[in-house]
Scaffold this motif. Structure first.
Motif, PDB file in Angstrom:
ATOM      1  N   ARG A  25     124.015 -50.633  28.219  1.00 57.90           N
ATOM      2  CA  ARG A  25     123.507 -49.494  28.888  1.00 57.90           C
ATOM      3  C   ARG A  25     124.633 -48.631  30.295  1.00 57.90           C
ATOM      4  N   ARG A  79     116.398 -59.283  24.144  1.00 54.88           N
ATOM      5  CA  ARG A  79     117.130 -57.656  24.257  1.00 54.88           C
ATOM      6  C   ARG A  79     117.534 -57.159  25.744  1.00 54.88           C
ATOM      7  N   GLU A  80     116.888 -57.436  26.502  1.00 53.40           N
ATOM      8  CA  GLU A  80     117.098 -57.106  28.031  1.00 53.40           C
ATOM      9  C   GLU A  80     118.714 -57.498  28.505  1.00 53.40           C
ATOM     10  N   SER A 122     118.197 -46.295  26.368  1.00 51.70           N
ATOM     11  CA  SER A 122     117.924 -46.843  25.265  1.00 51.70           C
ATOM     12  C   SER A 122     116.100 -46.490  24.832  1.00 51.70           C
ATOM     13  N   GLU A 168     120.754 -54.794  26.217  1.00 52.42           N
ATOM     14  CA  GLU A 168     120.724 -53.565  26.765  1.00 52.42           C
ATOM     15  C   GLU A 168     121.255 -52.937  28.235  1.00 52.42           C
TER      16      GLU A 168
END
Length: 524
Positions: free
Chosen positions: A325, A317-318, A332, A321
């Protein structure tokens, strides 16, 4: 409520259902499109104010009609443009491609409005992504939120959801460079299309912000045909405008009932939590069933879809993102913390065999037992379903009386948790040790069970009864004997071991005015 005649709702096949927004709410009559699942009915019950019957066309026309009328009255749009906006919003909702958040459905003027776009709903028949329709939907969302905020908001919240479901349907692993390229291109397209819509509003209402001239370069190509080129075109067009109405438009937000109405199971850019979820089947049993995203992805990818929707580590997920971003106008939402399991659970047991049940006609129910007793003056029914091996597979517990929906909901939730544990191999003795002698009302004498004469609660009786039936009668009675009559007394169920002062306290004696005067002394 606004009428639906003459709109795209007319002639739509609806089905009736009864649904509740949550376990503590009474079910209400709901009318929704015939092909939509029960989860959408529950979401509709949550979105509609009040507690009476609700119809999706009437409820949607209520907020769509308000937006169209407000757009004209505030001179944000011409009458023809307002009608075109209303048609576009109906089309998005009918296709389950997008909808405003709960605040607009409930006409909550105090909450900041939002609009969510359902990414998998833009899959085309060839298995690609309809980027032109998505860009148009983004513009519709910007115009709708501009009207909803009365043209005063400097920032809008338009975002997408279920990126994980889209990637699975496309056959891409969430934690892959190809998936991150798709996420980046989608984000660039969303921002570019949103800022084009903001610039169009600025031409009429006045610009507040300069156009962006420098952009992070989106990937030159991605796994979805045409998506990278569409993203670059959208960014170039936004940069060529004369100014923007808003400082920001693209933001991923916390999901609410609007996502559930659209069939969205994963908010924003988050990875899926798995390809199955626990739900009740047609027989009323709790079982793992494929999610909507899994069923959609299986149509394109077959059994491989189950692996594509497997839970991902936080690092996945990081990484996603970080790729998205640069195009977001706001950070988020922070993902919810995921609790670690207390211990690994074994795989589910095979389904129990079917047969004749005690007290029912053969062929109508599974083999098991039913006990009906009275605990402390309250009727209680306990059902135990046996597995093919003879062990306990599932229980059911209901208590009659004047308890509210909250108490019933808690009892139902506890029973579901126990059934999930039994299916995963948790020993019955663990549950008996946890719930035997639990103290709360109703409590007292047990009528109808010759082996248990009193109980400190319904759970106390139920789990000691299961222990006697399934863990050896004599041994269970020795390990978990009847409590004393004093412990089973109704007032004892609510009393701690060391009772302290309880309200109402006796008030101190108040002397009469004459008595108070006699106690006064003159000092001088």
């Amino acid at each position: 409520m606004a009428g639906v005649s003459g709109t795209s709702w007319e002639g739509l096949a609806l089905r009736r259902a009864r649904a509740a927004a949550d376990p503590d709410s009474a079910p209400r009559a709901v009318a929704l499109p015939a092909s939509w699942e029960d989860g959408a009915a529950e979401a509709l019950a949550a979105l509609a104010p009040g507690s009476g019957p609700v119809s999706l066309p009437a409820l949607a026309e209520d907020w769509i009609g308000r937006l169209a009328a407000r757009a004209v009255s505030l001179k944000l749009l011409e009458a023809a443009e307002a009608e075109a906006l209303a048609r576009a919003l109906r089309a998005l909702l009918l296709a389950r491609r997008g909808a405003p958040g709960a605040s607009l459905w409930r006409n909550d003027a105090k909450a900041e409005p939002r609009f969510v776009l359902n990414l998998p709903a833009f899959l085309d028949e060839a298995g690609g992504f309809d980027h032109a329709a998505y860009a148009a939907a983004t513009g519709t969302a910007v115009r709708a939120l501009e009207v909803a905020t009365g043209g005063k908001a400097t920032r809008l919240r338009v975002g997408f959801a279920d990126l994980a479901g889209l990637l699975a349907a496309l056959g891409l692993a969430y934690d892959s460079a190809e998936a991150r390229d798709v996420g980046t291109c989608l984000s660039a397209l969303t921002r570019g299309a949103a800022e084009q819509a903001s610039a169009a509003l600025a031409e009429r209402l006045g610009a507040r912000e300069p156009a962006a001239l420098l952009w992070p370069a989106p990937p030159a190509r991605c796994a979805v045909p045409g998506l990278a080129a569409a993203a670059r075109r959208a960014l170039d067009a936004a940069g060529a405008t004369q100014g923007l109405r808003h400082a920001g438009c693209f933001a991923l937000t916390v999901p609410d009932a609007a996502e559930a109405l659209l069939g969205i199971e994963t908010g924003g850019l988050a990875p899926a939590q798995g390809a199955t979820r626990l739900a009740r089947d047609e027989a009323g049993r709790v079982a793992e069933q494929p999610t909507l995203a899994a069923r959609r992805a299986m149509a394109w990818q077959g059994e491989r879809a189950m692996a594509l929707l497997a839970p991902m580590p936080d690092s996945a997920r990081e990484a996603m993102e970080a790729a998205i971003r640069p195009y977001l106008h706001a950070a988020s939402p922070v993902p919810a913390a995921r609790p670690l399991p207390a211990r690994p659970l074994p795989p589910p047991r095979p389904a129990a065999a079917h047969g004749a049940a005690h007290g029912t006609a053969p062929g109508l129910a599974r083999h098991g037992q039913v006990w009906r007793v009275v605990v402390g003056g309250h009727r209680v029914t306990l059902r135990a379903t046996h597995a093919a091996t003879g062990g306990l597979a599932e229980i059911g517990l209901s208590a009659g009386g004047k308890e509210g929906s909250g108490s019933r909901g808690l009892l139902e939730g506890l029973v579901r948790s126990v059934n999930i544990g039994l299916a995963r191999g948790v020993p019955l003795s663990d549950y008996v040790g946890s719930f035997a002698y639990a103290r709360f009302g109703p409590a007292g004498a047990v009528e109808g069970d010759p082996e248990i004469l009193c109980a400190t609660s319904v759970l106390d009786w139920a789990f000691r009864r299961l222990a006697i039936a399934h863990l050896g009668g004599e041994e269970a009675r020795r390990l978990w004997p009847d409590p004393s009559p004093e412990e089973c007394a109704a007032e004892a169920a609510f009393t701690p071991g060391d009772r302290g002062p309880m309200l109402p306290l006796d008030l101190p004696a108040q002397p009469s005015p004459a008595a108070r005067r006699r106690t006064l002394r003159l000092v001088g």
